[in-house]
Design an enzyme around this catalytic site. Structure first.
Site: not given
Length: 276
Positions: A192, A8-9, A71, A190, A156
């Site tokens: 996240h 993942d990024s 991702c 996403c 994040e």
């Protein structure tokens, strides 16, 4: 060792990793977060492809025969080029898979009205990958999209837990719901976004179902390995989990524990030396 690689990024892919590890606990895993260059969402196609391919090469070098791009942005903007171009001449038994197709294969089953919304990064939305993939499996389904560019930075950084984040949660939800009164399913496109799922649901009518990808991708991977025995037999089985980040390990470990729902201890790595 021949672990499953998960990329993942940043940290979001840990929500998918958690579901995969619960469904397939017997295998070894390596997780790589490219935190030093996150977020990917607002970057160009070429940049996302370059970064993703560098990380894929690093995971191959660690012995991973199978890599999951956990991702959505990387899956939308880099996966096809990697599969069709970059993988030429590489071991035919190595595979790189994404999260968009397995999600598109089932998302229509969640809707009763035949209208759904997709919440994602700018990169994912602009690629129109979900529109194209969902149309293959549910051609009658009406799909609306909404980019949520501030959600990943808020998540994040840990700021999503503060009251100020609610403004941006509500703003993007108002945007997607204004597109149609018949939307009854929202896809968190996403990895996240599951961390703010409670906030998202709080600003939606009770009739709207919010769908995260973790269990969908895990279920799809179980089926994939069942159908590809030659690859499944290559995977090592000692139930190990190793975490790597391209950025600060202390910061990564602190935040990663929330995404993975257990303590995480990572190591730092540089991936750019493998760039083609």
């Amino acid at each position: 060792m021949s672990p499953i690689g998960i990329f993942d990024s940043g940290l979001g892919g840990l929500t998918v990793f958690r579901s995969i590890a619960e469904a397939l606990p017997q295998y070894d895993y390596i997780y790589l977060g490219d935190n030093s260059r996150a977020p990917y969402g607002n970057r160009s196609f070429n940049t996302i492809h370059q970064y993703t391919w560098e990380c894929v090469q690093w995971l191959f070098a660690q012995g991973c025969p199978l890599i999951i791009l956990a991702c959505n942005t990387a899956s939308a903007k880099a996966l096809r080029t990697i599969q069709q171009k970059d993988m030429r001449g590489i071991d035919a038994y190595k595979r790189v898979l994404g999260v968009i197709r397995p999600t598109a294969e089932v998302i229509g089953n969640y809707s009763l009205t035949g209208e759904i919304g997709v919440l994602g990064t700018n990169g994912t939305v602009q690629s129109e990958s979900y529109l194209l993939e969902i149309e293959k499996f549910f051609p009658q389904l009406k799909v609306y999209q909404q980019a949520c560019p501030l959600w990943v930075p808020l998540i994040e950084s840990g700021e999503y837990e503060k009251p100020g984040a609610d403004y941006f949660v509500k703003e993007y939800l108002d945007g997607i719901m204004a597109q149609s009164q018949n939307i009854d399913t929202l896809l968190l496109a996403c990895t996240h976004y599951p961390l703010i799922q409670d906030k998202i649901e709080a600003y939606l009518p009770k009739t709207v179902k919010v769908v995260a990808q973790g269990d969908i991708v895990a279920s799809s991977l179980v089926d994939y390995l069942r159908r590809h025995n030659e690859l499944e037999q290559k995977l090592s089985r000692s139930q190990s989990k190793h975490f790597f980040t391209t950025d600060d390990t202390i910061e990564f470990d602190h935040h990663a524990s929330r995404f993975f729902a257990s303590s995480v201890k990572s190591a730092h790595v540089s991936v750019t030396q493998l760039s083609c």
